[in-house]
Design an enzyme around this catalytic site. Structure first.
Site, mmCIF file in Angstrom:
data_model
loop_
_atom_site.group_PDB
_atom_site.id
_atom_site.type_symbol
_atom_site.label_atom_id
_atom_site.label_comp_id
_atom_site.label_asym_id
_atom_site.label_seq_id
_atom_site.Cartn_x
_atom_site.Cartn_y
_atom_site.Cartn_z
ATOM 1 N N SER A 1 0.823 -1.206 0.000
ATOM 2 C CA SER A 1 0.000 0.000 0.000
ATOM 3 C C SER A 1 0.856 1.255 0.000
ATOM 4 O O SER A 1 1.961 1.268 0.563
ATOM 5 C CB SER A 1 -0.902 0.004 1.244
ATOM 6 N N TYR B 1 -2.492 -0.237 9.942
ATOM 7 C CA TYR B 1 -2.653 -0.798 8.594
ATOM 8 C C TYR B 1 -1.355 -0.645 7.796
ATOM 9 O O TYR B 1 -0.859 -1.599 7.201
ATOM 10 C CB TYR B 1 -3.803 -0.102 7.876
#
Length: 334
Positions: free
Chosen positions: A130, A155
């Site tokens: 990501s 995350y």
């Protein structure tokens, strides 16, 4: 090829399986069908895949990445040429309140995938990372050689951990791995928790939208078709053994950014939705939320050099396609 796609009922997974089936590959897809967002959307994606012209080449299994025995049996019962790991607990803000969901799926689950690839000598593991790993990096655009040691959400920390774990397996066991740092993916059949989805719904309903950081944020929005084209090309480019500039550790390991290489302001983003819906937004300006970053901007030079493709769908074109899908999917019942 025989390909495993994890998260196959998810946004990117659904579009990827659809494309790979059209190419004639044999696909096993797994997903735990969790209720992080409306599961009906996931079931509808699966139903569409069953209507694919090559649907007989697709096998779906409801399975959680954290199920150690289940994943081990999956690899034992199948021979995969390529594994594409897209399954993960997504969402920056959700990770602040629900950390264990990220540990189970993004850490424990990823180890299970790595072990399956090692034990069965999979030829190439491609996995989703990501853009959030860059945190609040100052240098623009973000390059894959930049320091990513300062994540600002759990995350992001789990995604950075995935890259480290993959490198270890590549170095120790020779498992070829490629990590893809996705930059704000959007498009039809997307995730309802994403801003473009909720903004479209609220603008169509004449509801107020919350605009964080007073609309000053910028995102490198990347349309889903560009993401899928990039994954397919990367899938066929197995990394060779190499060393980084700062280490003697050799590994068949690669990291790419996949973004549009063109940050879009939140203001232009909202304007694109207004144009596509034909309605003006009602805005509630708010400060930036914890875990958010002010800008994402992808340096994709090595991606273009290695696979000969550059994402290029404009935000106006991509949002136009999404809004058209949204109106059709929800039949005007918003």
């Amino acid at each position: 090829m025989n390909i495993l796609v994890t998260g196959s009922a998810g946004f990117i997974g659904f579009h990827l399986v659809k494309k790979l089936l059209e190419r004639g590959h044999n696909i096993v897809g797994i997903d735990n069908l969790n209720d992080y967002y409306d599961t009906q959307l996931k079931y509808d994606r699966l139903a569409l895949l069953k209507k694919n012209i090559n649907a007989d080449n697709y096998t779906f299994i409801q399975l959680d990445l954290a199920d150690r025995k289940g994943i081990a049996d999956l690899f034992k019962d199948n021979t995969f040429d390529v594994v594409i790991n897209l399954a993960a607990q997504a969402g920056v803000r959700y990770s602040i309140e629900n950390p264990y969901a990220y540990v189970d799926s993004n850490l424990l689950g990823f180890v299970n995938i790595l072990e399956g690839c090692r034990q069965t000598k999979v030829k190439h593991l491609v996995y989703a990372s990501s853009s959030s790993v860059y945190g609040m990096n100052i240098k623009q655009p973000f390059g894959t050689k930049d320091n990513v040691d300062y994540p600002i959400s759990l995350y992001a920390a789990t995604k950075k951990s995935n890259e480290l774990m993959a490198h270890t397996y590549s170095h120790l066991y020779g498992v070829p791995t490629t990590g893809l740092r996705f930059f704000t993916v959007y498009g039809p059949y997307g995730r309802p928790d994403m801003a473009y989805f909720s903004f479209t719904k609220k603008i169509l309903n004449d509801e107020i939208i919350n605009v964080f950081n007073n609309g000053l944020m910028q995102r490198d929005f990347t349309y889903i078709d560009d993401i899928i084209e990039s994954i397919e090309r990367v899938m066929n480019k197995v990394p060779e053994v190499n060393m980084s500039e700062s280490s003697n550790a050799k590994a068949p390991y690669k990291i790419y950014n996949i973004g549009n290489n063109q940050p879009v302001s939140l203001r232009r983003f909202i304007t694109a939705i207004e144009m596509a819906t034909g309605k003006d937004a009602k805005e509630n300006l708010l400060p930036m939320q914890a875990g958010d970053v002010p800008i994402t901007y992808a340096d994709i030079d090595n991606l273009v050099e290695d696979i000969g493709f550059k994402p290029q769908t404009s935000i106006e074109e991509g949002i136009g396609r999404f809004v058209m899908w949204y109106k059709t999917y929800y039949h005007g019942s918003l």
